[in-house]
Design a protein around this motif. Sequence first.
Motif, PDB file in Angstrom:
ATOM      1  N   GLY A 215      87.126 -10.359  33.142  1.00  0.00           N
ATOM      2  CA  GLY A 215      88.197  -9.815  32.327  1.00  0.00           C
ATOM      3  C   GLY A 215      89.334  -9.231  33.151  1.00  0.00           C
ATOM      4  O   GLY A 215      89.115  -8.505  34.130  1.00  0.00           O
ATOM      5  N   ALA A 216      90.574  -9.538  32.752  1.00  0.00           N
ATOM      6  CA  ALA A 216      91.762  -9.057  33.466  1.00  0.00           C
ATOM      7  C   ALA A 216      92.135  -7.659  33.004  1.00  0.00           C
ATOM      8  O   ALA A 216      92.277  -7.396  31.808  1.00  0.00           O
ATOM      9  CB  ALA A 216      92.928 -10.015  33.238  1.00  0.00           C
ATOM     10  N   ASN A 217      92.314  -6.751  33.975  1.00  0.00           N
ATOM     11  CA  ASN A 217      92.691  -5.371  33.684  1.00  0.00           C
ATOM     12  C   ASN A 217      94.158  -5.086  33.967  1.00  0.00           C
ATOM     13  O   ASN A 217      94.771  -4.234  33.311  1.00  0.00           O
ATOM     14  CB  ASN A 217      91.847  -4.404  34.523  1.00  0.00           C
ATOM     15  N   HIS A 218      94.715  -5.796  34.953  1.00  0.00           N
ATOM     16  CA  HIS A 218      96.079  -5.493  35.396  1.00  0.00           C
ATOM     17  C   HIS A 218      96.626  -6.739  36.079  1.00  0.00           C
ATOM     18  O   HIS A 218      95.854  -7.562  36.584  1.00  0.00           O
ATOM     19  CB  HIS A 218      96.060  -4.301  36.367  1.00  0.00           C
ATOM     20  N   ALA A 219      97.960  -6.877  36.090  1.00  0.00           N
ATOM     21  CA  ALA A 219      98.557  -8.092  36.659  1.00  0.00           C
ATOM     22  C   ALA A 219      99.817  -7.778  37.441  1.00  0.00           C
ATOM     23  O   ALA A 219     100.523  -6.801  37.165  1.00  0.00           O
ATOM     24  CB  ALA A 219      98.880  -9.086  35.545  1.00  0.00           C
ATOM     25  N   TRP A 220     100.075  -8.628  38.410  1.00  0.00           N
ATOM     26  CA  TRP A 220     101.329  -8.631  39.168  1.00  0.00           C
ATOM     27  C   TRP A 220     101.708 -10.091  39.341  1.00  0.00           C
ATOM     28  O   TRP A 220     100.837 -10.948  39.501  1.00  0.00           O
ATOM     29  CB  TRP A 220     101.139  -7.970  40.531  1.00  0.00           C
ATOM     30  N   ALA A 221     103.007 -10.403  39.312  1.00  0.00           N
ATOM     31  CA  ALA A 221     103.425 -11.800  39.423  1.00  0.00           C
ATOM     32  C   ALA A 221     104.686 -11.920  40.254  1.00  0.00           C
ATOM     33  O   ALA A 221     105.557 -11.033  40.241  1.00  0.00           O
ATOM     34  CB  ALA A 221     103.650 -12.407  38.045  1.00  0.00           C
ATOM     35  N   GLY A 222     104.790 -13.027  40.987  1.00  0.00           N
ATOM     36  CA  GLY A 222     105.990 -13.313  41.771  1.00  0.00           C
ATOM     37  C   GLY A 222     105.848 -14.624  42.506  1.00  0.00           C
ATOM     38  O   GLY A 222     104.754 -15.019  42.917  1.00  0.00           O
ATOM     39  N   ASN A 223     106.973 -15.331  42.664  1.00  0.00           N
ATOM     40  CA  ASN A 223     106.993 -16.608  43.401  1.00  0.00           C
ATOM     41  C   ASN A 223     105.964 -17.601  42.860  1.00  0.00           C
ATOM     42  O   ASN A 223     105.250 -18.267  43.626  1.00  0.00           O
ATOM     43  CB  ASN A 223     106.750 -16.358  44.894  1.00  0.00           C
ATOM     44  N   ASN A 224     105.892 -17.694  41.535  1.00  0.00           N
ATOM     45  CA  ASN A 224     105.003 -18.641  40.852  1.00  0.00           C
ATOM     46  C   ASN A 224     103.518 -18.367  41.111  1.00  0.00           C
ATOM     47  O   ASN A 224     102.684 -19.268  40.964  1.00  0.00           O
ATOM     48  CB  ASN A 224     105.329 -20.088  41.230  1.00  0.00           C
ATOM     49  N   ARG A 225     103.196 -17.136  41.498  1.00  0.00           N
ATOM     50  CA  ARG A 225     101.816 -16.742  41.672  1.00  0.00           C
ATOM     51  C   ARG A 225     101.526 -15.505  40.832  1.00  0.00           C
ATOM     52  O   ARG A 225     102.356 -14.610  40.720  1.00  0.00           O
ATOM     53  CB  ARG A 225     101.503 -16.437  43.143  1.00  0.00           C
ATOM     54  N   GLY A 226     100.335 -15.483  40.258  1.00  0.00           N
ATOM     55  CA  GLY A 226      99.882 -14.312  39.530  1.00  0.00           C
ATOM     56  C   GLY A 226      98.684 -13.709  40.236  1.00  0.00           C
ATOM     57  O   GLY A 226      97.853 -14.429  40.816  1.00  0.00           O
ATOM     58  N   TYR A 227      98.607 -12.398  40.220  1.00  0.00           N
ATOM     59  CA  TYR A 227      97.514 -11.683  40.873  1.00  0.00           C
ATOM     60  C   TYR A 227      96.869 -10.780  39.835  1.00  0.00           C
ATOM     61  O   TYR A 227      97.534  -9.900  39.266  1.00  0.00           O
ATOM     62  CB  TYR A 227      98.047 -10.869  42.056  1.00  0.00           C
ATOM     63  N   LEU A 228      95.595 -11.004  39.578  1.00  0.00           N
ATOM     64  CA  LEU A 228      94.894 -10.273  38.527  1.00  0.00           C
ATOM     65  C   LEU A 228      93.859  -9.335  39.122  1.00  0.00           C
ATOM     66  O   LEU A 228      93.032  -9.742  39.950  1.00  0.00           O
ATOM     67  CB  LEU A 228      94.186 -11.243  37.579  1.00  0.00           C
ATOM     68  N   ALA A 229      93.911  -8.082  38.692  1.00  0.00           N
ATOM     69  CA  ALA A 229      92.824  -7.146  38.964  1.00  0.00           C
ATOM     70  C   ALA A 229      91.819  -7.324  37.835  1.00  0.00           C
ATOM     71  O   ALA A 229      92.124  -7.074  36.666  1.00  0.00           O
ATOM     72  CB  ALA A 229      93.353  -5.714  38.990  1.00  0.00           C
ATOM     73  N   THR A 230      90.633  -7.801  38.165  1.00  0.00           N
ATOM     74  CA  THR A 230      89.633  -8.094  37.149  1.00  0.00           C
ATOM     75  C   THR A 230      88.365  -7.287  37.403  1.00  0.00           C
ATOM     76  O   THR A 230      88.213  -6.643  38.445  1.00  0.00           O
ATOM     77  CB  THR A 230      89.268  -9.592  37.122  1.00  0.00           C
ATOM     78  N   SER A 231      87.451  -7.364  36.462  1.00  0.00           N
ATOM     79  CA  SER A 231      86.184  -6.652  36.595  1.00  0.00           C
ATOM     80  C   SER A 231      85.284  -7.271  37.660  1.00  0.00           C
ATOM     81  O   SER A 231      84.234  -6.725  37.994  1.00  0.00           O
ATOM     82  CB  SER A 231      85.452  -6.618  35.253  1.00  0.00           C
ATOM     83  N   GLY A 232      85.710  -8.422  38.216  1.00  0.00           N
ATOM     84  CA  GLY A 232      84.938  -9.068  39.271  1.00  0.00           C
ATOM     85  C   GLY A 232      85.675  -9.202  40.586  1.00  0.00           C
ATOM     86  O   GLY A 232      85.158  -9.794  41.529  1.00  0.00           O
ATOM     87  N   GLY A 233      86.905  -8.659  40.679  1.00  0.00           N
ATOM     88  CA  GLY A 233      87.666  -8.737  41.914  1.00  0.00           C
ATOM     89  C   GLY A 233      89.104  -9.164  41.684  1.00  0.00           C
ATOM     90  O   GLY A 233      89.673  -8.924  40.611  1.00  0.00           O
ATOM     91  N   LEU A 234      89.685  -9.810  42.687  1.00  0.00           N
ATOM     92  CA  LEU A 234      91.060 -10.314  42.617  1.00  0.00           C
ATOM     93  C   LEU A 234      91.045 -11.805  42.323  1.00  0.00           C
ATOM     94  O   LEU A 234      90.317 -12.561  42.970  1.00  0.00           O
ATOM     95  CB  LEU A 234      91.767 -10.068  43.952  1.00  0.00           C
ATOM     96  N   GLU A 235      91.832 -12.221  41.336  1.00  0.00           N
ATOM     97  CA  GLU A 235      92.042 -13.642  41.078  1.00  0.00           C
ATOM     98  C   GLU A 235      93.513 -13.962  41.274  1.00  0.00           C
ATOM     99  O   GLU A 235      94.387 -13.267  40.746  1.00  0.00           O
ATOM    100  CB  GLU A 235      91.597 -14.037  39.671  1.00  0.00           C
TER     101      GLU A 235
END
Length: 222
Positions: free
Chosen positions: A157-177
């Motif tokens: 599950g995604a808790n928080h997000a950051w995006a830039g340069n056509n990439r998304g970075y998700l803080a999830t309950s299992g790590g970084l996606e």
Amino acid sequence: IYIIDGFNKNFDVVDISSPSAPERKYSAAITCCADDIDINGNYVYIANWYGFDIYDISTPPTPQPKGSYSTVTKNVYEIKSYLDYVYLMVEQKGLRVIDVSDPDNPVKTGGADISEPPEHIFPGGDYIYVPNGTLDIYDVTDPASPSLAGTYIPIYGANHAWAGNNRGYLATSGGLEIIDLSDPASPSYSSGYGNSSGYYRVFVKDDFAYMTGENGLHVIDI
């Protein structure tokens, strides 16, 4: 640095030019229960239980009050600004888009109802990224009518997000996606970093992702 104290209802400006001796330069009473703050250019936006207030910070260290916007009775979870718009995630309502091109008179332009609004959003150009277990991507090229462009279902599950340069970075309950956002209608998994305790927040700068969770701060080379 700009600080809000929701409990004591204060807005403070602190001079940190000498990091070992920060000095408060300004303090003012603000609307009850400020929850979030965002800065864009010469303006500070302070979210509270009933909407948000705008301050002009072009003449530090003394901010000048400008306009306000009210959501009437619903709590604002988070406020983000981009160009001439403010994006709110509002309790029991969802995404709201406010035109702040005239900071004395902010005006609602549109929104998108979300049945269970999350507490975080991230604006990135023509899109707003909404982590809500999944990652929902809203097209806001027409601010009057934001539309769901695509959805990414993370491994955890995604808790928080950051995006830039056509990439998304998700803080999830299992790590970084890390996800490929080059096609918002079809976002896809790119890589990741596992952490069994999960992450709550993510911030990306240059080649590093700064992640916070139960085990503190982790810095990940991306």
